[in-house]
Design a protein around this motif. Structure first.
Motif, PDB file in Angstrom:
ATOM      1  N   THR A 225       0.830  -1.205   0.000  1.00  0.00           N
ATOM      2  CA  THR A 225       0.000   0.000   0.000  1.00  0.00           C
ATOM      3  C   THR A 225       0.865   1.255   0.000  1.00  0.00           C
ATOM      4  N   THR A 226       1.934   1.232   0.771  1.00  0.00           N
ATOM      5  CA  THR A 226       2.782   2.409   0.890  1.00  0.00           C
ATOM      6  C   THR A 226       3.618   2.662  -0.358  1.00  0.00           C
TER       7      THR A 226
ATOM      8  N   GLY B  74       8.540   3.201   5.453  1.00  0.00           N
ATOM      9  CA  GLY B  74       7.641   4.297   5.798  1.00  0.00           C
ATOM     10  C   GLY B  74       8.370   5.613   6.010  1.00  0.00           C
TER      11      GLY B  74
ATOM     12  N   SER C  99      13.316   4.137   0.835  1.00  0.00           N
ATOM     13  CA  SER C  99      12.028   3.462   0.912  1.00  0.00           C
ATOM     14  C   SER C  99      12.041   2.149   0.131  1.00  0.00           C
TER      15      SER C  99
ATOM     16  N   ASP D 130      -4.829   7.785  -2.782  1.00  0.00           N
ATOM     17  CA  ASP D 130      -3.644   8.585  -3.079  1.00  0.00           C
ATOM     18  C   ASP D 130      -3.980   9.711  -4.055  1.00  0.00           C
TER      19      ASP D 130
ATOM     20  N   MET E 210       0.363   8.239   2.647  1.00  0.00           N
ATOM     21  CA  MET E 210       0.636   6.860   2.228  1.00  0.00           C
ATOM     22  C   MET E 210       1.802   6.230   2.989  1.00  0.00           C
ATOM     23  N   ALA E 211       2.534   7.021   3.770  1.00  0.00           N
ATOM     24  CA  ALA E 211       3.571   6.444   4.635  1.00  0.00           C
ATOM     25  C   ALA E 211       2.966   5.800   5.875  1.00  0.00           C
TER      26      ALA E 211
END
Length: 409
Positions: A234-235, A295, A317, A363, A379-380
């Motif tokens: 997701t992130t 994250g 990331s 997002d 989104m983190a």
């Protein structure tokens, strides 16, 4: 050279896995040609980051909707043949999209529709792909093989967006879509060559995916590993949804800069795969640590003042993402019985891909209202919050089993 590097090179030299690795790498690079070209084209046609998110929603929704059928198919049918069928279907869609673009008949709706059909092929491809890898190598090589399988995706993420952006800049969107179609056929050629070990198939009454959900629910460690995959995936959504706006509007750059942002994430992941996975394997808290790193890197993207610093944040990331997905997937592949692996990998696909359509819409909507930086920060949160719960469950599992099993693998 470290033992992990020796193991990776040994596995790559094996005929079946090496051929599979090459074909899958080419296919994944082509997919990034598609992703970067589709996002840039829709952003150019509409100026809407929300509609860029709609492209990603369409591409990944199939994995969410078809997970029960896809997982059962990977257990009941020959996985290699199933992959060949999905790749041929995806190549056909890519070719039609290329033709419509080259003849000037493409619209944003056409791009979204093509992404949706490609997503249907993707839904059946992912569980079969993941469940095929253990049949190509010996059990002792599974860790290295799964790490290298992750490398194919992230090496493609490092190379594909830059090459795709260059193709778009020099030759146009239609050529980028056509090259994606050709890459699917390259993987078909590789699959025609490999000869996996015989597959233990599900026969008789077909267990439902919901029965597998109940099994995973009772195995709290498996559930935690799938939650980790869901949060990690997701992130990553800003890589697909936000890069056109970040490159063009936030940093005042070009289409190539959008490709460089995506490539930075993939470069961080690839470097981690080749340099740190052996070390991470020996660390008890590697999975949770990797989630936190991913994250934090995405949060740093949200506040980066310049394009180079944004690229550095995405590299950090990407490293966390690769380490986290590899650690969680290796453990699942090692613990799940062979006859259930396809269905559990369908849940993996649901966690990894099925959440992405909703992440893309969220997002894109946040970016539309508050801007790309705010969206990246939002989104983190999934992976940072998820890390807390995963840590608690795996710690309890380690205490129950009397050792550091939960994160030592």
């Amino acid at each position: 050279m470290s033992g992990g590097q020796h193991g990776a090179l040994r596995v790559l030299r094996q005929r079946d896995f090496g051929t599979y690795f090459l074909g899958n790498s080419l296919s994944n690079i082509g997919t990034w040609f598609q992703n970067i070209a589709a996002g840039l084209l829709v952003h150019e046609l509409t100026g809407s980051t929300l509609l860029v998110g709609a492209v990603n929603f369409a591409q990944f929704f199939g994995a969410f909707a078809l997970a029960p059928l896809a997982g059962a198919a990977a257990d009941r049918f020959d996985r290699r043949r199933l992959l060949i069928v999905t790749q041929v279907a995806a190549a056909s869609v890519g070719a039609v999209l290329a033709l419509l673009t080259l003849t000037g008949r493409v619209t944003a709706a056409v791009v979204v529709g093509a992404a949706g059909v490609l997503g249907l092929a993707l839904a059946f491809m992912v569980p079969a792909l993941l469940a095929l890898v253990p049949l190509l190598v010996e059990p002792d090589d599974l860790d290295a093989a799964l790490s290298l399988n992750s490398v194919t995706f992230n090496l493609a993420r490092a190379v594909g967006p830059v090459l795709g952006a260059l193709v778009v800049e020099r030759a146009g969107y239609g050529v980028a879509f056509a090259l994606n179609a050709a890459s699917f056929l390259a993987f078909v050629a590789a699959l025609m060559v490999v000869r996996p070990r015989p597959q233990r198939r599900t026969v008789g009454v077909r267990p439902s995916l919901f029965a597998t959900v109940r099994t995973v629910r009772d195995q709290r460690t498996w559930a935690a590993l799938l939650v980790a995959v869901m949060a990690l995936s997701t992130t990553t959504d800003p890589i697909n949804t936000l890069t056109p706006e970040l490159a063009r509007e936030v940093f005042g750059g070009s289409d190539l800069d959008a490709g460089l942002l995506v490539a930075a994430f993939g470069t961080g992941a690839t470097l981690t795969a080749f340099t740190l996975l052996g070390w991470l394997r020996r660390r008890r808290h590697a999975l949770v640590g990797a989630m936190v790193v991913q994250g934090v890197g995405m949060a740093l993207l949200a506040v980066a003042p310049t394009l180079p610093l944004a690229m550095a944040a995405l590299a950090v990331s990407g490293g966390g993402f690769l380490a986290g997905v590899t650690r969680s997937t290796v453990r699942l592949q090692s613990e799940v019985p062979a006859e259930e692996l396809g269905r559990v990998m369908a849940l993996w696909s649901l966690a990894f891909v099925g959440t992405r359509p909703f992440a893309a819409l969220l997002d894109g909507a946040v970016a539309e209202v508050f801007g790309a930086r705010a969206a990246a920060l939002v989104m983190a949160l999934p992976v940072l919050i998820g890390a807390l719960w995963v840590h608690r469950v795996l710690r309890e599992d380690a205490q129950t089993t009397g050792g550091g099993r939960a994160e030592a693998r």
